[in-house]
Write an enzyme that holds these catalytic residues in place. Structure first.
Site, PDB file in Angstrom:
ATOM      1  N   SER A   1     108.781   8.312 -46.301  1.00 28.29           N
ATOM      2  CA  SER A   1     108.579   7.137 -47.140  1.00 28.29           C
ATOM      3  C   SER A   1     109.522   7.207 -48.323  1.00 28.29           C
ATOM      4  O   SER A   1     109.903   8.302 -48.768  1.00 28.29           O
ATOM      5  CB  SER A   1     107.132   7.077 -47.643  1.00 28.29           C
ATOM      6  OG  SER A   1     106.965   6.050 -48.606  1.00 28.29           O
TER       7      SER A   1
ATOM      8  N   TYR B   1      99.982  11.120 -51.702  1.00 30.14           N
ATOM      9  CA  TYR B   1     100.892  10.475 -50.757  1.00 30.14           C
ATOM     10  C   TYR B   1     102.334  10.853 -51.060  1.00 30.14           C
ATOM     11  O   TYR B   1     103.097  11.220 -50.160  1.00 30.14           O
ATOM     12  CB  TYR B   1     100.711   8.960 -50.816  1.00 30.14           C
ATOM     13  CG  TYR B   1     101.430   8.231 -49.698  1.00 30.14           C
ATOM     14  CD1 TYR B   1     100.894   8.211 -48.427  1.00 30.14           C
ATOM     15  CD2 TYR B   1     102.633   7.577 -49.926  1.00 30.14           C
ATOM     16  CE1 TYR B   1     101.550   7.549 -47.384  1.00 30.14           C
ATOM     17  CE2 TYR B   1     103.297   6.917 -48.900  1.00 30.14           C
ATOM     18  CZ  TYR B   1     102.748   6.906 -47.632  1.00 30.14           C
ATOM     19  OH  TYR B   1     103.404   6.264 -46.611  1.00 30.14           O
TER      20      TYR B   1
END
Length: 260
Positions: free
Chosen positions: A145, A158
């Site tokens: 990501s 995350y």
């Protein structure tokens, strides 16, 4: 890509919805025998029906990739059904509750996110090794990501997990080469609304300012990621390993001083 992926075996974790399902469809359309695994069995069954409606075949195996025994069982099933694995896509990922302040962050939730997002790819790569070594040109693709190198406030788990997966990518590439190539795709803002299971599906709506944040003038789609995945896992990318391809419409290179 059709001729290259004909009869190739591709395993995609977290493949029942979103980016994972988009990649599953693309690999299947290219002729691959696609296996998806997901913890959400309802989504898995819907994914089977969705691709069946396009005359595409798919195998679904329920699995929690953070659990070693379940991953071992997953690979045993792939071995029994196909005998080898050409491509492993480590896509499964979860996010911690959004914007939880550090002082209020339950460490158990931090551990859970790292368990799926970072431990999971390591476990899958480890137990897929015997299967991958049977393939002619095996590849591993990690879906990371842009949060690996930029953050919104209070997204600790995350961001940390995706940053770790970036590092794991080049570590695996150095450790498993030359037999197995390992690369990563770092998606930016990808709209998955039409690719969710029916109970979560929604029609996307993006404001002009959302589109304006992207130099290409739009938000991304799972198809954008899938096309790159097909390339990176093919022999056309045979001289590429240990690399990260950022696919974000240019968002991370645009300086924004105010809300546009």
């Amino acid at each position: 890509m059709q001729s290259y992926y004909s009869s190739k075996v591709v395993l995609i974790t977290g493949g029942a919805q979103g980016i994972g399902l988009g990649m599953a469809q693309a690999f299947a359309q290219a002729g691959a025998q696609v296996v998806i695994t997901d913890l959400d069995q309802e989504a898995g069954q819907e994914a089977l029906e969705r691709l069946k409606g396009q005359n595409l075949t798919l195998t679904f195996i329920a699995c929690d990739v953070s659990q070693e025994q379940q991953v071992q069982q997953l690979m045993a099933q792939v071995q029994e059904k196909f005998g080898r694995l050409d491509v492993l896509v480590n896509n499964a990922g979860i996010a911690s509750p959004p914007r939880t302040p550090l002082a209020e962050l339950p460490i158990s939730e931090f551990d859970q996110v790292l368990g799926v997002n970072l431990r999971g790819p390591l476990l899958c790569s480890k137990y897929a090794l015997p299967l991958l070594k049977k393939a002619a040109h095996p590849a591993i693709l990690n879906i990371t990501s842009t949060r690996a190198f930029m953050s919104e406030p209070n997204t600790f788990a995350y961001s940390a997990s995706k940053g770790g997966l970036e590092a794991l990518t080049h570590s695996l590439a150095i450790s498993l080469g030359p037999k197995i190539r390992v690369n990563a795709i770092s998606p930016g803002w990808i709209e998955t609304g039409p690719w969710e299971k029916e109970s979560k599906r929604y029609e996307p709506h993006h404001r002009p300012q959302d589109k304006a944040q992207h130099p290409v003038g739009r938000v991304g789609t799972p198809e954008d990621i899938a096309r790159a995945a097909l390339f990176l896992c093919s022999d056309q990318a045979g001289f590429i390993t240990g690399q990260r391809l950022t696919i974000d419409g240019g968002m991370t290179v645009k300086m924004i001083y105010h809300d546009e």
